[in-house]
Design a protein around this motif. Structure first.
Motif, mmCIF file in Angstrom:
data_model
loop_
_atom_site.group_PDB
_atom_site.id
_atom_site.type_symbol
_atom_site.label_atom_id
_atom_site.label_comp_id
_atom_site.label_asym_id
_atom_site.label_seq_id
_atom_site.Cartn_x
_atom_site.Cartn_y
_atom_site.Cartn_z
ATOM 1 N N ALA A 85 37.874 8.808 -2.917
ATOM 2 C CA ALA A 85 39.263 8.370 -2.423
ATOM 3 C C ALA A 85 40.355 8.811 -3.345
ATOM 4 C CB ALA A 85 38.928 7.171 -2.129
ATOM 5 N N VAL A 86 40.139 8.416 -4.579
ATOM 6 C CA VAL A 86 41.104 8.811 -5.671
ATOM 7 C C VAL A 86 41.261 10.329 -6.007
ATOM 8 C CG1 VAL A 86 41.868 8.204 -7.877
ATOM 9 C CG2 VAL A 86 41.124 6.187 -6.322
ATOM 10 N N GLU A 87 40.005 10.795 -6.438
ATOM 11 C CA GLU A 87 39.978 11.848 -6.973
ATOM 12 C C GLU A 87 40.404 13.072 -6.062
ATOM 13 O OE1 GLU A 87 36.410 12.399 -9.341
ATOM 14 O OE2 GLU A 87 37.163 10.595 -10.573
ATOM 15 N N GLU A 88 39.694 13.183 -4.747
ATOM 16 C CA GLU A 88 39.888 14.271 -3.900
ATOM 17 C C GLU A 88 40.886 13.704 -2.722
ATOM 18 O OE1 GLU A 88 38.129 16.967 -3.821
ATOM 19 O OE2 GLU A 88 37.273 16.512 -5.729
ATOM 20 N N LEU A 89 40.746 12.455 -2.369
ATOM 21 C CA LEU A 89 41.872 12.168 -1.038
ATOM 22 C C LEU A 89 43.264 11.951 -1.424
ATOM 23 C CD1 LEU A 89 39.651 10.275 1.065
ATOM 24 C CD2 LEU A 89 40.106 12.804 1.427
ATOM 25 N N GLY A 90 43.394 11.654 -2.659
ATOM 26 C CA GLY A 90 44.840 11.134 -3.334
ATOM 27 C C GLY A 90 45.003 9.832 -3.196
ATOM 28 N N PHE A 91 44.202 8.988 -2.825
ATOM 29 C CA PHE A 91 44.536 7.417 -2.918
ATOM 30 C C PHE A 91 45.160 7.041 -4.242
ATOM 31 C CE2 PHE A 91 41.938 7.422 0.939
ATOM 32 C CZ PHE A 91 42.482 6.484 1.548
ATOM 33 N N ASP A 92 46.027 6.076 -4.376
ATOM 34 C CA ASP A 92 46.555 5.843 -5.664
ATOM 35 C C ASP A 92 45.298 4.687 -6.229
ATOM 36 O OD1 ASP A 92 49.555 6.763 -5.990
ATOM 37 O OD2 ASP A 92 49.331 6.156 -3.790
ATOM 38 N N ALA A 93 44.875 4.101 -5.228
ATOM 39 C CA ALA A 93 43.663 3.183 -5.827
ATOM 40 C C ALA A 93 42.674 2.985 -4.598
ATOM 41 C CB ALA A 93 44.159 1.683 -6.209
ATOM 42 N N CYS A 94 41.364 2.757 -5.003
ATOM 43 C CA CYS A 94 40.366 2.237 -3.812
ATOM 44 C C CYS A 94 39.719 1.055 -4.289
ATOM 45 C CB CYS A 94 39.563 3.632 -3.597
ATOM 46 S SG CYS A 94 38.362 3.297 -2.077
ATOM 47 N N ILE A 95 39.363 0.116 -3.355
ATOM 48 C CA ILE A 95 38.838 -1.042 -3.792
ATOM 49 C C ILE A 95 37.366 -1.072 -3.213
ATOM 50 C CG2 ILE A 95 38.498 -3.666 -3.379
ATOM 51 C CD1 ILE A 95 41.799 -3.455 -2.936
ATOM 52 N N ASP A 96 36.287 -1.226 -3.953
ATOM 53 C CA ASP A 96 34.847 -1.269 -3.360
ATOM 54 C C ASP A 96 34.734 -2.849 -2.687
ATOM 55 O OD1 ASP A 96 32.029 -1.143 -2.757
ATOM 56 O OD2 ASP A 96 31.496 -0.418 -4.961
ATOM 57 N N TYR A 97 34.609 -2.652 -1.390
ATOM 58 C CA TYR A 97 34.243 -3.884 -0.733
ATOM 59 C C TYR A 97 32.773 -4.506 -1.114
ATOM 60 C CZ TYR A 97 31.499 -1.516 2.931
ATOM 61 O OH TYR A 97 30.659 -0.928 3.540
ATOM 62 N N ARG A 98 31.906 -3.745 -1.487
ATOM 63 C CA ARG A 98 30.647 -4.400 -1.921
ATOM 64 C C ARG A 98 30.763 -4.980 -3.211
ATOM 65 N NH1 ARG A 98 27.149 1.392 -0.634
ATOM 66 N NH2 ARG A 98 27.495 1.335 1.642
ATOM 67 N N GLU A 99 31.990 -4.656 -4.092
ATOM 68 C CA GLU A 99 31.958 -5.520 -5.261
ATOM 69 C C GLU A 99 32.689 -6.726 -4.908
ATOM 70 O OE1 GLU A 99 31.038 -4.810 -8.645
ATOM 71 O OE2 GLU A 99 29.767 -3.488 -7.577
ATOM 72 N N HIS A 100 33.521 -6.789 -3.723
ATOM 73 C CA HIS A 100 34.340 -7.960 -3.288
ATOM 74 C C HIS A 100 33.983 -8.643 -2.015
ATOM 75 C CE1 HIS A 100 36.568 -5.363 -6.236
ATOM 76 N NE2 HIS A 100 36.662 -6.306 -6.689
ATOM 77 N N PRO A 101 32.842 -9.249 -2.143
ATOM 78 C CA PRO A 101 32.212 -9.429 -0.827
ATOM 79 C C PRO A 101 32.976 -10.620 0.146
ATOM 80 C CG PRO A 101 30.909 -10.463 -2.635
ATOM 81 C CD PRO A 101 32.098 -9.551 -3.109
ATOM 82 N N ASP A 102 33.858 -11.394 -0.565
ATOM 83 C CA ASP A 102 34.567 -12.666 0.163
ATOM 84 C C ASP A 102 35.900 -12.499 0.160
ATOM 85 O OD1 ASP A 102 35.112 -13.653 -2.339
ATOM 86 O OD2 ASP A 102 33.104 -14.118 -2.720
ATOM 87 N N VAL A 103 36.690 -13.289 0.746
ATOM 88 C CA VAL A 103 37.936 -13.249 1.016
ATOM 89 C C VAL A 103 38.801 -13.415 -0.446
ATOM 90 C CG1 VAL A 103 40.042 -14.463 1.845
ATOM 91 C CG2 VAL A 103 37.981 -14.125 3.209
ATOM 92 N N LYS A 104 38.269 -14.375 -1.031
ATOM 93 C CA LYS A 104 38.866 -14.765 -2.515
ATOM 94 C C LYS A 104 38.885 -13.569 -3.555
ATOM 95 C CE LYS A 104 38.963 -18.054 -6.524
ATOM 96 N NZ LYS A 104 38.218 -19.217 -6.814
ATOM 97 N N THR A 105 37.644 -12.828 -3.593
ATOM 98 C CA THR A 105 37.630 -11.819 -4.613
ATOM 99 C C THR A 105 38.380 -10.657 -3.908
ATOM 100 O OG1 THR A 105 35.421 -11.008 -3.717
ATOM 101 C CG2 THR A 105 35.555 -12.576 -5.595
ATOM 102 N N MET A 106 38.266 -10.396 -2.956
ATOM 103 C CA MET A 106 38.976 -9.185 -2.274
ATOM 104 C C MET A 106 40.476 -9.230 -2.275
ATOM 105 S SD MET A 106 39.136 -6.273 -0.575
ATOM 106 C CE MET A 106 37.354 -5.801 -0.341
ATOM 107 N N ALA A 107 40.879 -10.477 -1.931
ATOM 108 C CA ALA A 107 42.368 -10.811 -2.283
ATOM 109 C C ALA A 107 42.909 -10.567 -3.523
ATOM 110 C CB ALA A 107 42.860 -12.283 -1.733
ATOM 111 N N LYS A 108 42.099 -10.894 -4.762
ATOM 112 C CA LYS A 108 42.344 -10.485 -5.928
ATOM 113 C C LYS A 108 42.390 -9.282 -6.244
ATOM 114 C CE LYS A 108 42.568 -11.569 -10.329
ATOM 115 N NZ LYS A 108 42.313 -10.210 -11.042
#
Length: 338
Positions: free
Chosen positions: A189-212
């Motif tokens: 996403a970052v290197e090929e598609l040009g996103f400024d950042a990309c969050i891996d939801y598997r590393e953030h599996p709940d609301v609290k960690t995803m919001a952070k």
């Protein structure tokens, strides 16, 4: 060329969809009548919306009928034509369904469209320069309507819709943050598609960690959100939205098996005066020409580099489709038939 392989919806899912919901059959191949066109499909599109139509429940479209060919987008080549607008050899896009051939009434508006493959590969007309690309364009341009410098977030970031969304949003001067599953997808996403950042939801599996994670990736908050997934990711995004944020509600793949997807804190819609609009791209055919022109230009300029996951042969479609629903695809999921 007398037999047409087809995949039918044999029975409706009870909860999660399984391969036995589908049935591979052989049918005699007819010949086109006056005004009709016989098309041999080269690629079949697999898309998340198909899962919702497998259910016999009220939705924006009629359920997929049992015992009939699964509906879906196709690109291919005209084999035989009895319509003056089409000739053998024309490359076309349509809704031929999960089968090797289709006979199309050339007089029905929008049923078939000739495409130019000199600068855009045929398969792209099912993804970046097709329905998914127009979906991204409509949600971005007509609902989010961003200003340069705003921060936008899209879930399912590396899929056909998400990748087009990034290119379109970057062209408008926005900061674009994606949510995707796994380090490989986030790196792409970052290197090929040009996103400024990309969050891996598997590393953030709940609301609290995803919001952070969203707070870190979006230090100035979120001005626009393109929703493909629903569930806890949506809840986390709402916690980080700015006042007068806009949400384009395209899909809720987390709920396609039939379970409800409650919102944890709907009061945020009021507190932040959020505009939330659901949309179905097929109801906005008036924008397709403008959208496809821009998307084709981005592909030709190398600013939109869509990735494809291709399974081989019609029989592979059910397994590939179920894999798509679990995020096993990387980019646009297609079935190659030729």
């Amino acid at each position: 060329m007398t037999v047409n392989q087809q995949i039918l919806l044999d029975n409706r899912p009870q909860g999660e969809a399984v391969e036995s919901n589908f049935k591979l059959v052989q049918a005699p191949l007819g010949t086109p009548g006056e005004g009709q066109v016989l098309v041999r499909h080269h690629y079949l599109s697999l898309d998340p919306y198909m899962r919702g139509r497998m259910n016999d429940s009220k939705s924006y479209a009629q359920p997929q009928p049992l015992g009939e060919v699964m509906q879906g987008g196709t690109v291919g080549e005209v084999v035989e034509s009895r319509h003056p607008k089409y000739k053998a050899g024309d490359k076309v896009v349509g809704m031929g369904g999960w089968q090797e051939y289709s006979i199309v009434d050339g007089n029905v508006p929008g049923a078939l469209r000739r495409v130019d493959t000199s600068h855009v590969p045929l398969s792209y007309y099912l993804g970046a320069v097709g329905m998914p690309g127009v979906t991204a364009w409509y949600g971005l341009v007509k609902i989010i309507n961003p200003k340069a410098g705003e921060t936008l977030v899209v879930s399912a970031a590396t899929g056909a819709v998400g990748s087009a969304f990034a290119a379109l949003a970057k062209a408008r001067g926005c900061r674009v943050v994606g949510v995707a599953g796994g380090p490989d997808k986030c790196r792409y996403a970052v290197e090929e598609l040009g996103f400024d950042a990309c969050i891996d939801y598997r590393e953030h599996p709940d609301v609290k960690t995803m919001a952070k994670a969203l707070k870190d990736a979006c230090p100035n908050g979120i001005d626009g959100y393109f929703e493909n997934v629903g569930g806890y990711i949506f809840d986390a995004v709402l916690l980080r939205t700015n006042a007068f944020a806009r949400v384009a509600l395209c899909g809720m793949i987390a709920g396609y098996d039939g379970q409800p997807l409650p919102l944890a804190n709907p009061a945020l819609l009021l507190v932040n005066r959020i505009k939330l609009e659901g949309f179905i791209v097929s109801e906005h055919m008036e924008v397709w020409g403008e959208a496809l022109t821009e998307l084709g230009g981005l592909v030709a300029a190398g600013k939109l580099k869509p990735r494809e996951t291709i399974s081989q042969g019609l029989a592979s479609a059910p397994a590939a489709f179920l894999g798509l629903l679990k995020g096993k695809n990387f980019g646009k999921q297609l079935v190659k038939l030729v």
